[in-house]
Scaffold this active site. Sequence first.
Site, PDB file in Angstrom:
ATOM      1  N   HIS A   1       0.901  -1.376  -0.473  1.00 58.00           N
ATOM      2  CA  HIS A   1      -0.242   0.216  -0.097  1.00 58.00           C
ATOM      3  C   HIS A   1       0.849   1.260   0.066  1.00 58.00           C
ATOM      4  O   HIS A   1       0.298   2.300  -0.679  1.00 58.00           O
ATOM      5  CB  HIS A   1      -0.839   0.345   1.604  1.00 58.00           C
ATOM      6  CG  HIS A   1      -2.015  -1.268   1.123  1.00 58.00           C
ATOM      7  ND1 HIS A   1      -2.120  -1.807   2.341  1.00 58.00           N
ATOM      8  CD2 HIS A   1      -2.796  -1.342   0.720  1.00 58.00           C
ATOM      9  CE1 HIS A   1      -2.680  -2.696   2.314  1.00 58.00           C
ATOM     10  NE2 HIS A   1      -3.187  -2.934   1.429  1.00 58.00           N
TER      11      HIS A   1
ATOM     12  N   SER B   1       0.727  -9.114   0.764  1.00 60.28           N
ATOM     13  CA  SER B   1      -0.232  -9.159   1.606  1.00 60.28           C
ATOM     14  C   SER B   1      -0.699  -9.285   2.831  1.00 60.28           C
ATOM     15  O   SER B   1      -0.417  -9.808   3.889  1.00 60.28           O
ATOM     16  CB  SER B   1      -1.305 -10.372   1.199  1.00 60.28           C
ATOM     17  OG  SER B   1      -1.919 -10.940   0.899  1.00 60.28           O
TER      18      SER B   1
ATOM     19  N   VAL C   1       4.495  -5.332  -4.975  1.00 58.74           N
ATOM     20  CA  VAL C   1       5.567  -5.063  -4.289  1.00 58.74           C
ATOM     21  C   VAL C   1       5.727  -6.660  -3.557  1.00 58.74           C
ATOM     22  O   VAL C   1       4.748  -7.280  -2.874  1.00 58.74           O
ATOM     23  CB  VAL C   1       5.431  -4.671  -2.884  1.00 58.74           C
ATOM     24  CG1 VAL C   1       6.434  -4.466  -1.784  1.00 58.74           C
ATOM     25  CG2 VAL C   1       5.204  -3.020  -4.059  1.00 58.74           C
TER      26      VAL C   1
END
EC number: 6.3.2.1
Length: 285
Positions: free
Chosen positions: A37, A185, A176
Amino acid sequence: MLIIRNKQDLKEAILKQKQANKTIGYVPTMGFLHEGHMTLVSHARKETDFVVMSVFVNPTQFGPNEDFDAYPRDEAHDAKLAEEGGVDILFVPTVEEIYPTELATKLHVTKRVSVLDGADREGHFDGVVTVLTKLFHLVNPDNAYFGQKDAQQVAVVSGLVEDYFFPINLRIIATVREADGLAKSSRNVYLTEKERKEAPVIHEALLLGRELIESGETNEAKIVQVMTDKINEQPSHENIAYLALYSYPEFTPVTDWTKGIIIAAAVKYSKARLIDNELINVKRR
């Protein structure tokens, strides 16, 4: 960083930036933030003047057998990471703020969802486009940032933006990964020690598939079998939910191997279902 919880305050804050001719970068999330994120935030920070992130666990994209209440939440953690990453506004609405009444009209996704997660999670992407339509109207961003890991969602959102003329530039950012290749995740925390050690095999299998396609292999069954055998070398997973190739972003059978292709995988572990993909002949925007 300003934390905003209601629609009116958000719209007023956005309007103020628009009146100052500031460009808005938007990162929609369901929270429990991680480095993936924050990479999206980093791109937004570089490319726009003002960064908005939303944290909203959207109930309409959870199916009847999916536990909405069990989805991980940690607002304090999210706020800390968002502020450190340079987010200007963190929008954290309640369900009642986003869905104050029962919907009088509903959006239904008709393409790009008949396979993979769309097939396994009926109605999931309807919920995704519903909440994003609401959030796009509230934030009114110039750029919206999504990760390649959720490639089917990206294809669906791209269709939403194109179909309904949203004046938004979608920015698709490469997945990523951890040092060993596992895609970052929120669900990785549910892996056992053994599962975590073996899970990078998912990406290794996808890279094998990429290598075969780029070397000229067009036998889809052979490509999938090679990848399946690779994943099964590490036996801690319960099953392979899917391992497949499709045209991208259409998610139809591959007929032209020189155009966009996605190799997608979903692997079920004891308490987590991990997804990953590789895009071939696809330019990220």
